[in-house]
Write an enzyme that holds these catalytic residues in place. Structure first.
Site, short mmCIF file in Angstrom:
data_model
loop_
_atom_site.label_atom_id
_atom_site.label_comp_id
_atom_site.label_asym_id
_atom_site.label_seq_id
_atom_site.Cartn_x
_atom_site.Cartn_y
_atom_site.Cartn_z
N HIS A 22 49.68 30.84 15.89
CA HIS A 22 50.03 29.82 16.87
C HIS A 22 50.48 30.51 17.85
O HIS A 22 51.39 31.44 18.11
CB HIS A 22 51.25 29.15 16.25
CG HIS A 22 51.74 27.90 17.15
ND1 HIS A 22 52.40 28.11 18.12
CD2 HIS A 22 51.51 26.57 17.10
CE1 HIS A 22 52.83 27.04 18.83
NE2 HIS A 22 52.00 25.88 18.07
N ARG A 78 45.81 27.39 18.99
CA ARG A 78 45.27 27.66 17.28
C ARG A 78 44.00 27.66 17.47
O ARG A 78 43.45 26.81 18.42
CB ARG A 78 46.14 26.52 16.74
CG ARG A 78 47.55 26.45 16.40
CD ARG A 78 47.95 25.50 15.41
NE ARG A 78 48.66 24.20 15.80
CZ ARG A 78 48.88 23.29 14.90
NH1 ARG A 78 48.14 22.92 13.82
NH2 ARG A 78 49.54 22.16 15.47
N LYS A 121 41.80 24.07 18.15
CA LYS A 121 42.54 23.08 18.76
C LYS A 121 42.32 23.12 20.37
O LYS A 121 41.57 23.84 20.62
CB LYS A 121 44.12 23.28 18.56
CG LYS A 121 44.48 23.18 17.14
CD LYS A 121 45.08 21.82 16.76
CE LYS A 121 46.56 21.49 17.47
NZ LYS A 121 46.89 20.19 17.13
N ASP A 133 45.65 23.77 26.38
CA ASP A 133 46.81 23.17 27.03
C ASP A 133 47.52 24.09 27.88
O ASP A 133 47.87 25.20 27.78
CB ASP A 133 47.78 22.92 25.70
CG ASP A 133 49.28 22.34 26.15
OD1 ASP A 133 49.62 22.58 27.41
OD2 ASP A 133 49.85 21.66 25.06
N CYS A 193 50.32 24.80 28.79
CA CYS A 193 51.65 25.69 28.39
C CYS A 193 51.20 27.11 27.76
O CYS A 193 51.76 27.97 27.88
CB CYS A 193 52.60 24.93 27.44
SG CYS A 193 52.05 24.80 25.79
N TYR A 194 50.02 27.15 27.16
CA TYR A 194 49.64 28.46 26.62
C TYR A 194 49.21 29.47 27.69
O TYR A 194 48.90 30.50 27.30
CB TYR A 194 48.40 28.08 25.34
CG TYR A 194 48.98 27.40 24.59
CD1 TYR A 194 50.05 27.76 23.46
CD2 TYR A 194 48.54 25.97 23.99
CE1 TYR A 194 50.78 27.23 22.51
CE2 TYR A 194 49.10 25.30 23.08
CZ TYR A 194 50.21 25.77 22.35
OH TYR A 194 50.68 25.08 21.08
N ASP A 242 50.06 19.64 30.35
CA ASP A 242 49.25 20.01 29.43
C ASP A 242 47.68 19.96 30.11
O ASP A 242 46.91 20.91 29.97
CB ASP A 242 49.44 19.17 28.10
CG ASP A 242 48.62 19.11 26.99
OD1 ASP A 242 47.46 19.73 27.34
OD2 ASP A 242 48.70 18.77 25.80
N ASP A 288 55.70 17.15 33.09
CA ASP A 288 56.89 17.49 32.48
C ASP A 288 57.48 18.73 32.67
O ASP A 288 56.97 19.45 33.37
CB ASP A 288 56.91 17.04 30.83
CG ASP A 288 56.31 18.06 30.11
OD1 ASP A 288 56.16 19.18 30.32
OD2 ASP A 288 55.28 17.50 29.31
N HIS A 313 55.96 21.71 30.90
CA HIS A 313 54.88 22.30 31.29
C HIS A 313 54.77 22.88 32.54
O HIS A 313 54.00 23.65 33.00
CB HIS A 313 53.53 21.24 31.02
CG HIS A 313 53.36 21.09 29.57
ND1 HIS A 313 53.76 20.00 28.85
CD2 HIS A 313 52.15 21.44 29.14
CE1 HIS A 313 53.19 20.05 27.70
NE2 HIS A 313 52.44 20.95 27.47
#
Lengths: 532, 343
Positions: free
Chosen positions: A271, A329, A332, A335, A337-338, A407, A414, A417
């Protein structure tokens, strides 16, 4: 330009491929290439049972483009978003993060720092006073006043203080009770080298990362504290190469735990967030591992498979149709944040000689490299991730038209993020690398000062250990002239410390204080102070 | 003792003896949360309770109220757990409440961790029932990280041969639903190769037994790859199995080769049925990048110049045609072997 290829479904749609196709369809509308925007669905033939295009006001209009068509970082809009949260407060839906108030503070302050903005003295003092109200009487920081001490808000609080705090009365730094903090750290330590994030709470590598960062910044990282921790980190690596949240406890439950013999399988799949935390922890443990750490319970020191980690990190980058954003992941969705958790993790690999600075970027080799902007990526870019594509994802899809980052469209912005998208943008724009010469210079400039002595009866650190921890933590240097900003220099943000997620300047400031070193001497001519 | 949900603690005579404690005293906080009256009221009373250290049945009611408003309030969970132990409530009752909360607040760490504490405290709790509950939860959220890790913890913690036995069927059920569910693939790896308290179920035995399990896993994985070749989860599992068992990648090349050719190139060859090497399905979109990568890795591992040269050719195809977003990485791999070629 050809149309980007949709992720192949092989004529075998499942839930995963359906949500993937829907996401690609939405992201596609944010694609910078105007040619592709004339087509309603990307690679529609292979999408199978794709639903009709989701109607969303924010997905088709309000693209953050310049007059020249390049993507623009909407700094003013993001500033307004951050100022609103900070001054007026967070709306009631943030009650779900009432136990994460230090995080809301840290994300807000650090987002300002990345945007090269500092607070006025009045708000700085308010920030310090707010953070100090979270310090628990038993040591450590909680998620809010009166909340129990917890490793995660402790990281967020101390890092917030790195941004706004100062030495002396009321400045925050000297009000951190390091003895009690250290006792809290030792109290959540488990026999197998892992840490509970709080009393009676879960074990996971986020907690280990948070503890190691705080202990490093504040000069309280001792061999006792980290005994067994490298083994724990290593046990979280999965067959995919990334890291899981935790591993099976390798000690018996009950009041008098004994270590168990059998292996410690990772709990959960590889992850992005955990992989960053594990890898950054591994970096922070290097002063001990390189000095011959033997392993607490076995004869040979633990190892991790870095090539497999690299492969996993690389595989997390979405393709052109996903605008090059990162997933957290396998199978998935991308996003924002990654961008930091995975995109930012590549810099950590350079500590182990993997990636751009495996040979020190010499002052002789590239004496005056001009700042490269949109063009000329191929000439100078030695990084293993696609930095250009990552910036495009953040700029085209990550920005909410009303300010703040997110995201992915059409989600709301938010605080979380906003900070991690900006941190990811920072990591993608700048090449910050561990400089051997800087590490040597820091070690040479070291002045012996009084170390932290834990009042628990075991010794603190030797001068040599403190010097090594200090020099390794601050050896990160921005490669001159290697910044590459999609959309031009106006989109430039501050460089970040790849391990701490602070600016280099703030990292130096707080560490110089807690290690008793002279800040001005350390910065020297080589380190370029950044505004914040 | 229970109070209607809409009555504030401040207005409730049963709580009149508790002094509520406001959150910030003497601080004008920066970046505050704009709380609802209900939440502020409950947490003010919670702070008041924590201060006096009271551990009584009404504290269970108060912490439940806070948890329902904010399931991530770890201090409320922590205090609740201490109170449960102090007032000696049957943990089975608590677990029943958790059945409801876990489904409601699936995405929070705490609901799953609290269950784990309960099970650790009381061995009487029925692990089989627990596995069924987890299975039900996973139906609702098939990739929930906490739920999967909780299942793995439970299996390793109880470490009961009978429980392990059912897991393969469970994984296959999940993969039947969605063969791209990476959480399920990871669970398979956990169960087959790491579980069972050492060596893994079926893998701790004789050499013949180990070979049988390896064959079974390879057959299973190849089968799912043939259905949908562009599935990184399946390829990662395949690589994981080969790495774990130190099986040379080259042994699988007869199978993998089928996935790097175009559909048109394999016309006419499909009537030979080879169960060891199932061919790509009709809808397969080839060449498959994962197969190209695998083949290149297999060539590199041959360890000779010829293998390295063949690997470089494939990496060039990945860098320039098939997987251009990762161009830098494929070029890095090329640089890595070019130093060795002819050396």
């Amino acid at each position: 330009m050809t149309l980007p290829r949709a992720t192949p479904v092989d004529g075998f749609p499942t839930h995963t491929s359906r949500v993937q196709a829907e996401t690609e369809e939405i992201l596609f509308k944010h694609h910078p290439d105007p040619l592709s925007n004339n087509n309603a669905t990307p690679g529609s033939s292979s999408l199978g049972a794709a639903s009709t295009p989701t109607s969303s006001s924010s997905s088709t209009q309000g693209k953050p483009a310049d007059s020249d068509g390049g993507p623009a970082l909407q700094k003013q809009l993001h500033m307004s978003f951050l100022v609103r949260n900070m001054v007026q407060g967070f709306p009631a839906r943030y009650i779900s993060q009432d136990a994460s108030q230090p995080w809301l503070m840290f994300w807000t302050l650090q987002a300002f720092s990345i945007l090269q903005v500092g607070l006025d003295p009045g708000n700085k003092q308010r920030a310090i006073d707010t953070v100090m109200s979270w310090q628990h009487p038993d040591g450590g920081f909680g998620g809010g006043p009166g909340q129990r001490p917890h490793l995660l808000p402790t990281y967020a609080s101390v890092c917030a203080l790195a941004v706004v705090g100062r030495p002396g009365p009321g400045g925050g730094w000297d009000q951190i009770d390091r003895q009690k903090l250290y006792r809290f750290f030792m109290s959540v330590k488990q026999p197998d080298g892992s840490f509970l994030v709080a009393k009676d709470a879960e074990v996971d590598v986020r907690g280990t990362y948070c503890l190691l960062v705080v202990a490093t910044l504040l000069g309280i990282l001792t061999p006792e504290l980290i005994e067994g921790t490298p083994e724990f980190i290593a046990s979280c690596q999965t067959y995919e190469g990334g890291f899981a949240s935790a591993s099976q406890p390798s000690y018996s439950p009950g009041p008098n735990p004994t270590l168990l013999e059998f292996p410690r399988p990772p709990l959960g799949e590889a992850h992005g967030g955990y992989t960053f935390c594990a890898l950054a922890s591994w970096v922070l443990l290097q002063p001990f591992l390189e000095a011959g750490y033997k392993g607490a319970h076995s004869s040979k020191p633990p190892t991790i498979d870095l090539n497999n980690t690299l492969r996993w990190l690389v595989q997390m980058q979405g393709t052109e149709i996903e605008l090059g954003g990162f997933k957290g992941r396998t199978n998935k969705l991308v996003d924002g944040c990654y961008s930091w958790w995975v995109g930012g993790a590549f810099a950590l690999l350079e500590v182990f000689g993997i990636g751009a600075s495996s040979e020190e970027i010499g002052s002789q080799n590239q004496p005056s490299k001009d700042e490269k902007l949109d063009d000329g990526w191929d000439d100078v870019d030695d990084s293993l991730l696609n930095r250009k594509a990552l910036q495009e994802y953040i700029l085209w899809a990550g920005q909410h038209p009303a300010g703040g980052l997110r995201d992915k469209p059409p989600k709301h912005a938010d605080a979380y993020h906003t900070q991690y998208c900006l941190a990811g943008l920072s990591a993608a724009q700048h090449h910050v690398y561990p400089s051997v010469s800087r590490e040597q210079a820091l070690a040479q400039a070291w002045v012996e000062t009084e170390p932290f002595e834990p009042d628990l009866g075991h010794p603190g650190l030797s001068q040599e250990q403190r010097k090594t921890i200090f020099a390794k933590a601050l050896c990160w240097k921005e490669e001159e002239g290697a910044s590459k900003c999609v959309g031009g220099a106006k989109n430039r943000v501050n460089a970040s410390h790849p391990v701490f997620d602070l600016t280099i300047t703030h990292s130096q400031g707080i560490m110089a204080h807690f290690y008793g070193q002279d800040l001005e001497r350390l910065r020297g001519p080589a380190a370029k102070p950044t505004a914040a | 003792m229970t109070s209607p949900a809409d009555v504030l603690y401040a207005d409730n005579p049963a709580w009149a003896d508790v002094t509520p404690l406001p959150q910030y005293e003497g601080v004008n906080p920066l970046a505050p949360i704009l709380y609802t009256e209900e939440y502020k009221d409950a947490t003010d009373y919670f702070r008041g309770i924590v201060k006096t250290g009271e551990k009584s049945p009404r504290v269970l009611e108060l912490t439940e109220k806070i948890i329902r408003l904010n399931p991530a309030h770890y201090s409320a969970w922590q205090y609740r757990f201490e109170t449960l132990k102090a007032v000696k409530v049957p943990l089975e009752d608590e677990l029943k409440l958790m059945d409801e909360l876990a489904v409601k607040y699936l995405k929070t760490y705490q609901v799953w961790h609290h269950r784990r504490l309960l099970l650790t405290e009381s061995y009487n709790l029925e692990p089989k029932r627990e596995l069924e509950f987890i299975a039900k939860s996973l139906k609702a959220d098939t990739k929930n990280y906490h739920t999967w890790s909780y299942r793995q913890w439970l299996l390793a913690f109880v470490n009961d041969g009978e429980l392990w036995v059912g897991e393969l069927d469970f994984v296959e059920e999940m993969l039947n639903e969605d063969l791209r569910n990476n959480s399920a693939w990871h669970h398979r790896f956990f169960v087959v190769w790491l579980g069972g308290g050492g060596g893994g179920m079926g893998v701790g035995g004789t050499r013949e037994e180990k070979e049988r399990v390896l064959r079974r896993e390879l057959t299973f994985t190849k089968q799912l790859i043939s259905l949908a070749p562009n599935n990184p989860s399946a390829w990662n599992y395949l690589r994981g199995v080969l790495d774990r068992t130190e099986t040379p990648y080259g042994l699988i090349l007869p199978f993998v080769r089928l996935y790097i050719v175009n559909l048109s190139d394999r016309a006419g060859s499909t009537d030979i049925v080879d169960v060891e090497n199932p061919p790509p399905s009709e809808g397969a979109q080839l060449p498959c990048t994962a197969a190209l990568e695998f083949t290149a890795d297999a060539y590199e591992r041959q360890g000779d110049d010829e293998g390295r040269k063949k690997a470089v050719e494939l990496w060039k195809v990945l860098a320039n045609e098939q997987d251009t977003i990762r161009k830098r990485y494929w070029e890095f791999r090329i640089r890595g072997v070019e130093k060795k070629v002819g050396a």
